[in-house]
Design a protein around this motif. Structure first.
Motif, mmCIF file in Angstrom:
data_model
loop_
_atom_site.group_PDB
_atom_site.id
_atom_site.type_symbol
_atom_site.label_atom_id
_atom_site.label_comp_id
_atom_site.label_asym_id
_atom_site.label_seq_id
_atom_site.Cartn_x
_atom_site.Cartn_y
_atom_site.Cartn_z
ATOM 1 N N VAL A 134 -6.316 -0.652 6.988
ATOM 2 C CA VAL A 134 -7.131 -1.372 5.998
ATOM 3 C C VAL A 134 -8.392 -2.000 6.610
ATOM 4 C CG1 VAL A 134 -5.441 -1.853 4.184
ATOM 5 C CG2 VAL A 134 -5.442 -3.265 6.235
ATOM 6 N N ARG B 199 -11.492 0.067 6.426
ATOM 7 C CA ARG B 199 -11.881 0.465 5.074
ATOM 8 C C ARG B 199 -12.801 -0.588 4.447
ATOM 9 N NH1 ARG B 199 -6.735 2.275 1.888
ATOM 10 N NH2 ARG B 199 -8.365 3.104 0.496
ATOM 11 N N HIS C 263 0.911 -1.609 5.912
ATOM 12 C CA HIS C 263 -0.062 -0.787 5.189
ATOM 13 C C HIS C 263 -0.078 0.587 5.827
ATOM 14 C CE1 HIS C 263 -1.329 -4.229 2.972
ATOM 15 N NE2 HIS C 263 -1.352 -4.903 4.111
ATOM 16 N N ILE C 264 -0.024 1.590 4.978
ATOM 17 C CA ILE C 264 -0.027 2.972 5.467
ATOM 18 C C ILE C 264 -1.372 3.273 6.124
ATOM 19 C CG2 ILE C 264 0.064 5.387 4.698
ATOM 20 C CD1 ILE C 264 1.891 4.270 2.346
ATOM 21 N N SER C 265 -2.438 2.862 5.482
ATOM 22 C CA SER C 265 -3.795 3.100 5.993
ATOM 23 C C SER C 265 -4.237 1.940 6.881
ATOM 24 C CB SER C 265 -4.775 3.282 4.832
ATOM 25 O OG SER C 265 -4.900 2.073 4.102
ATOM 26 N N GLY D 172 0.465 -3.150 -1.703
ATOM 27 C CA GLY D 172 -0.646 -2.388 -2.284
ATOM 28 C C GLY D 172 -1.838 -3.308 -2.495
ATOM 29 N N ALA D 173 -2.543 -3.112 -3.590
ATOM 30 C CA ALA D 173 -3.760 -3.897 -3.833
ATOM 31 C C ALA D 173 -3.467 -5.378 -4.070
ATOM 32 C CB ALA D 173 -4.530 -3.309 -5.011
ATOM 33 N N TYR E 281 -3.456 8.519 2.214
ATOM 34 C CA TYR E 281 -2.068 8.052 2.274
ATOM 35 C C TYR E 281 -1.058 9.137 2.659
ATOM 36 C CZ TYR E 281 -4.175 4.048 -0.073
ATOM 37 O OH TYR E 281 -4.968 2.978 -0.368
ATOM 38 N N PRO F 267 1.805 -1.840 -6.479
ATOM 39 C CA PRO F 267 1.209 -0.909 -7.426
ATOM 40 C C PRO F 267 0.673 0.368 -6.791
ATOM 41 C CG PRO F 267 -0.124 -2.893 -7.187
ATOM 42 C CD PRO F 267 1.176 -3.155 -6.512
ATOM 43 N N ARG G 30 -1.237 10.614 -4.520
ATOM 44 C CA ARG G 30 -2.382 9.724 -4.637
ATOM 45 C C ARG G 30 -3.229 9.788 -3.366
ATOM 46 N NH1 ARG G 30 -1.651 3.418 -3.163
ATOM 47 N NH2 ARG G 30 -3.703 2.751 -3.844
ATOM 48 N N HIS H 38 -4.459 -8.063 -1.498
ATOM 49 C CA HIS H 38 -5.794 -8.642 -1.383
ATOM 50 C C HIS H 38 -6.107 -9.647 -2.496
ATOM 51 C CE1 HIS H 38 -5.882 -5.208 1.225
ATOM 52 N NE2 HIS H 38 -5.811 -4.364 0.208
#
Ligand code: DQA
Length: 146
Positions: free
Chosen positions: A103, A106, A99-101, A75-76, A23, A10, A18, A79
């Motif tokens: 995580v 964060r 994951h691009i970031s 994506g989310a 990202y 998502p 976004r 988790h």
């Protein structure tokens, strides 16, 4: 021809628009191009994105017979989704989680990944290069006969 499924969950349809401070400015089309360019002869990528958990699960099921590996950025759902983890547990070839970031730098709720309970490799914080690393790993494993 061996096919690698690049699965995106998502909100990743909005990649580039976004939260670009997190990202980046590149899009999912850029991901597709980079992954295609990373494929040696005899390999291809099939990049898909859905905002719907069930659709992602259906694609994982279909991939069981037709692909040599999955690179997944859920994506989310990373988790939250025991269902996607269960689907990946029906899938035998290698799975690389991306994951691009970063995580782990964060919010604490991003530190838990149900995908990691199945993944053969986990990449976070490398931006789009993470997808390329995932593709390269699956190619190497397929060439080694994994
Ligand atoms: C993400 C990280 C997730 O926590 C987030 O929900 C995403 C993208 C990433 O690529 O960094 O949608 O998977």
């Amino acid at each position: 021809m061996k096919t690698i499924l690049i699965l995106n969950g998502p909100n990743l349809n909005l990649l580039g628009k976004r939260q670009p401070q997190i990202y980046g400015h590149e899009t999912l089309d850029d991901v597709a191009r980079l992954c295609r360019d990373a494929c040696p002869e005899g390999f291809e990528v099939d990049l898909r994105q859905s905002n719907h958990e069930g659709e992602l699960i259906d694609w994982i099921h279909a991939a069981r017979e037709t692909t040599c590996g999955i690179v997944i950025n859920a994506g989310a759902y990373t988790h939250t989704s025991i269902a996607i983890m269960d689907a990946l547990n029906t899938y035998e070839p290698p799975v690389i989680e991306v994951h691009i970031s970063q995580v782990h730098k964060r919010e604490p709720f991003r530190h838990l990944s149900y995908i990691s309970a199945r993944a053969d490799g986990v990449i976070a914080g490398l931006g789009l290069d993470g997808y390329v690393a995932g593709v390269r790993r699956i190619v190497a494993l397929a060439q080694a006969g994994a």
